[in-house]
Design an enzyme around this catalytic site. Structure first.
Site, mmCIF file in Angstrom:
data_model
loop_
_atom_site.group_PDB
_atom_site.id
_atom_site.type_symbol
_atom_site.label_atom_id
_atom_site.label_comp_id
_atom_site.label_asym_id
_atom_site.label_seq_id
_atom_site.Cartn_x
_atom_site.Cartn_y
_atom_site.Cartn_z
ATOM 1 N N HIS A 307 0.855 -1.200 0.000
ATOM 2 C CA HIS A 307 0.000 0.000 0.000
ATOM 3 C C HIS A 307 0.880 1.235 0.000
ATOM 4 C CE1 HIS A 307 -3.163 2.824 1.092
ATOM 5 N NE2 HIS A 307 -4.004 1.897 0.678
ATOM 6 N N ASP A 364 -8.090 -4.923 -0.544
ATOM 7 C CA ASP A 364 -8.546 -5.748 -1.679
ATOM 8 C C ASP A 364 -8.256 -7.229 -1.505
ATOM 9 O OD1 ASP A 364 -7.571 -2.945 -3.496
ATOM 10 O OD2 ASP A 364 -9.627 -3.685 -3.377
HETATM 11 C C1 SDX Z 1 -5.999 0.365 -3.192
HETATM 12 O O1 SDX Z 1 -4.014 4.694 -2.015
HETATM 13 C C2 SDX Z 1 -5.086 4.152 -1.472
HETATM 14 O O2 SDX Z 1 -5.565 4.562 -0.478
HETATM 15 C C3 SDX Z 1 -5.683 2.993 -2.301
HETATM 16 C C4 SDX Z 1 -6.762 2.183 -1.608
HETATM 17 C C5 SDX Z 1 -8.032 2.993 -1.407
HETATM 18 O O3 SDX Z 1 -8.775 2.643 -0.497
HETATM 19 O O4 SDX Z 1 -8.317 3.897 -2.256
HETATM 20 O O5 SDX Z 1 -6.312 1.690 -0.377
HETATM 21 C C6 SDX Z 1 -7.170 0.989 -2.525
HETATM 22 O O6 SDX Z 1 -5.670 0.732 -4.278
HETATM 23 C C7 SDX Z 1 -5.233 -0.674 -2.426
HETATM 24 C C8 SDX Z 1 -3.998 -1.211 -3.215
HETATM 25 C C9 SDX Z 1 -4.491 -2.275 -4.204
HETATM 26 N N1 SDX Z 1 -3.382 -2.665 -5.117
HETATM 27 C C10 SDX Z 1 -2.791 -3.863 -5.024
HETATM 28 O O7 SDX Z 1 -3.035 -4.693 -4.162
HETATM 29 C C11 SDX Z 1 -1.774 -4.128 -6.134
HETATM 30 C C12 SDX Z 1 -0.497 -4.732 -5.536
HETATM 31 N N2 SDX Z 1 0.209 -3.697 -4.744
HETATM 32 C C13 SDX Z 1 1.185 -2.897 -5.401
HETATM 33 O O8 SDX Z 1 1.175 -2.792 -6.748
HETATM 34 C C14 SDX Z 1 1.717 -1.725 -4.592
HETATM 35 O O9 SDX Z 1 1.918 -2.172 -3.323
HETATM 36 C C15 SDX Z 1 0.885 -0.449 -4.573
HETATM 37 C C16 SDX Z 1 0.581 0.019 -5.940
HETATM 38 C C17 SDX Z 1 -0.378 -0.671 -3.821
HETATM 39 C C18 SDX Z 1 1.705 0.612 -3.852
HETATM 40 O O10 SDX Z 1 2.779 0.881 -4.648
HETATM 41 P P1 SDX Z 1 3.888 1.951 -4.193
HETATM 42 O O11 SDX Z 1 3.542 2.654 -2.958
HETATM 43 O O12 SDX Z 1 4.214 2.778 -5.399
HETATM 44 O O13 SDX Z 1 5.081 1.018 -3.763
HETATM 45 P P2 SDX Z 1 6.274 0.667 -4.695
HETATM 46 O O14 SDX Z 1 5.733 0.215 -6.019
HETATM 47 O O15 SDX Z 1 7.230 1.791 -4.662
HETATM 48 O O16 SDX Z 1 6.861 -0.638 -3.948
HETATM 49 C C19 SDX Z 1 7.891 -0.502 -2.991
HETATM 50 C C20 SDX Z 1 8.654 -1.834 -3.079
HETATM 51 C C21 SDX Z 1 9.136 -2.159 -4.517
HETATM 52 O O17 SDX Z 1 10.230 -3.022 -4.397
HETATM 53 P P3 SDX Z 1 11.753 -2.371 -4.438
HETATM 54 O O18 SDX Z 1 11.843 -1.547 -5.711
HETATM 55 O O19 SDX Z 1 11.885 -1.540 -3.173
HETATM 56 O O20 SDX Z 1 12.667 -3.584 -4.452
HETATM 57 O O21 SDX Z 1 7.777 -2.914 -2.729
HETATM 58 C C22 SDX Z 1 7.605 -3.770 -3.860
HETATM 59 C C23 SDX Z 1 8.003 -2.975 -5.061
HETATM 60 O O22 SDX Z 1 8.418 -3.826 -6.118
HETATM 61 N N3 SDX Z 1 6.175 -4.123 -3.879
HETATM 62 C C24 SDX Z 1 5.705 -5.334 -4.174
HETATM 63 C C25 SDX Z 1 4.308 -5.233 -4.023
HETATM 64 N N4 SDX Z 1 3.975 -3.983 -3.663
HETATM 65 C C26 SDX Z 1 5.136 -3.302 -3.579
HETATM 66 N N5 SDX Z 1 6.329 -6.487 -4.550
HETATM 67 C C27 SDX Z 1 5.525 -7.545 -4.773
HETATM 68 N N6 SDX Z 1 4.171 -7.545 -4.638
HETATM 69 C C28 SDX Z 1 3.538 -6.401 -4.272
HETATM 70 N N7 SDX Z 1 2.231 -6.401 -4.146
#
Ligand code: SDX
Length: 428
Positions: A307, A364
């Site tokens: 998140h 989710d």
């Molecule tokens: C919602 O913002 C809100 O409030 C949204 C929400 C709402 O109520 O409106 O809460 C609803 O959208 C919830 C999120 C639903 N999405 C998912 O479940 C999709 C999977 N999650 C990710 O794609 C990710 O965690 C996000 C998009 C939710 C957040 O992305 P960020 O904050 O941009 O984090 P990031 O991409 O910078 O990740 C940081 C690190 C990275 O690794 P490094 O580069 O540090 O090595 O964490 C890793 C990412 O690759 N990472 C994941 C991951 N989420 C982050 N690796 C594997 N699986 C994941 N799910």
């Protein structure tokens, strides 16, 4: 803490006021930066460190896993309130009295008919169309049938537009599902509650009596409360910036629905179920999917995990996980998908990659399991999220408009070609 932030750029130093919120959050007010520094701006891809506005609607603390709507905890609201009460709270700032709630619901019911020509728009879509695309189109199309909902400057005009969309969106949600299922489009009844009526429009078959299942109704009401607002997330920020151009409420909401559709945002609830199904088909091999999620050469992410703000458990996920157990138990359903979800969660919570990055289950991760138990098709999951988020989008749009906020127009740093003379095609 000093009330000023100091910034040194080369030989010059600048001071900017600090803003402190009611929960002691602090921001640097840089609205004079570009002028006083003669052109310097900030840049922050994804706005991870940038506040777009001051807001009184929702407070969340990602480190502590706190979520409150207008000061009330999500735990209290999910347990003690009903969705329409929470919608009133988010939009108007206070929990309604009994009379206010009754009047709000009556005004919504008086606006719960959709122009029958909307059916012709629905007919034009192929059955294979994704429900979120249909819903976004229909929501924008509502403007054509309700032109008075566009230029809403007074609170009174705004209220009329608000009860219109609160009444009509559940109809569109139900009709979108029935379009995809090839079922006739119907209305429920003004005698029913808000969620009961939605369920009747969604599930009632033309040739049989329909009885609302109270377990499903209560679970759906709770899910809508949990999804109702979440401060400046991607889709809400979209609604605010589109609304800042004074585009109408329905057009602004349509843009929010489109933003929510993305699998990194609200579309994740559908993606979670598809991921869990794939794991089930793969003999429940959760380790394979964990490895894929950690593999930087693999674009796969563990859907429902991580998140932007929560670096702790998403408080909504905790409540939904308990509700999933309860609903499946009450409905007498044992779903292997739930077991796979729990196994995956345990693995991730003990895996250094996820622990180091503070990746926890989000809203989710478990919601789709409940929707599935209710008999809602997987491609409708994000549509249910959109209906839950409706009052939050409305509240944020209304706050932005009443606050007379300027049109949203970010700056940029240009990194393209510098000036070059035009070449005729014969010279290229
Ligand atoms: C919602 O913002 C809100 O409030 C949204 C929400 C709402 O109520 O409106 O809460 C609803 O959208 C919830 C999120 C639903 N999405 C998912 O479940 C999709 C999977 N999650 C990710 O794609 C990710 O965690 C996000 C998009 C939710 C957040 O992305 P960020 O904050 O941009 O984090 P990031 O991409 O910078 O990740 C940081 C690190 C990275 O690794 P490094 O580069 O540090 O090595 O964490 C890793 C990412 O690759 N990472 C994941 C991951 N989420 C982050 N690796 C594997 N699986 C994941 N799910």
């Amino acid at each position: 803490m000093a009330d000023l932030a100091k910034l040194q750029i080369g030989e010059n130093s600048y001071e900017f006021p600090l803003i402190k919120g009611s929960e002691n959050e602090v921001a640097i007010d840089i609205k004079t930066l570009r002028v006083t520094s003669k052109g310097v701006i900030t840049i922050d891809p994804g706005y991870k460190n940038t506040g777009a506005c001051k807001s009184s609607i929702t407070f969340l603390d990602g480190e502590k896993g706190i979520l409150r709507y207008r000061g009330y905890s999500i735990e209290d609201l999910a347990e003690k309130a009903q969705f329409l009460e929470v919608a009133f709270l988010l939009i108007f700032g206070e929990l309604p009295t009994k009379d206010q709630l009754t009047q709000f619901h009556e005004d919504i019911k008086d606006n719960a008919i959709v122009d029958d020509d909307v059916r012709k728009i629905i007919d034009a879509f192929p059955k294979s169309a994704h429900p979120m695309g249909i819903l976004s189109s229909l929501t924008s199309a509502l403007t054509a049938f309700n032109p008075s909902s566009v230029n809403v400057d007074s609170e009174e005009e705004m209220y009329k537009a608000i009860v219109k969309i609160m009444g009509k969106l559940p109809v569109l949600v139900a009709w979108v599902m029935r379009k995809v299922q090839g079922l006739p489009l119907n209305y429920g009844s003004k005698s029913l509650g808000y969620v009961e009526n939605l369920m009747t429009m969604m599930f009632a078959k033309p040739n049989e009596e329909y009885t609302v299942n109270s377990i499903v109704k209560d679970a759906l009401d709770k899910l809508f409360i949990l999804h109702a607002d979440h401060e400046q997330n991607c889709s809400t920020s979209t609604v605010r910036i589109v609304g800042s151009s004074h585009a109408g409420l329905f057009a602004s909401l349509s843009s929010g629905i489109s933003a929510l559709w993305g699998p990194l945002h609200g579309g994740a609830n559908q993606a979670v179920l598809e991921m869990l199904e794939a794991i089930k088909e793969d003999d429940g091999d959760t380790k394979k999917y964990m490895a894929k999620a950690k593999d930087k050469n693999d674009s796969f992410r563990l859907m429902g995990f991580g998140h932007r703000v929560y670096k702790n458990f998403d408080p909504r996920a905790k409540i939904i996980k308990l509700a999933a157990d309860q609903v499946l138990n009450d409905l007498g359903i044992s779903d292997p998908i739930l077991d796979i979800a729990k196994a995956l969660e345990q693995e991730a919570l003990n895996d250094p990659y996820f622990v180091e990055r503070k990746l926890y289950p989000n809203v989710d991760f478990y919601s789709g399991i409940i929707y599935r138990a209710m008999g809602i098709p997987v491609e409708m999951f994000t549509v249910m999220f959109a209906l839950g988020r409706l009052p939050g989008w409305i509240a944020q749009w209304r706050e932005m408009r009443l606050g007379k906020e300027p049109i949203g127009r970010p700056r940029q740093i240009y990194v393209g070609q510098t000036y070059r003379k035009f070449k005729n095609i014969s010279q290229r």
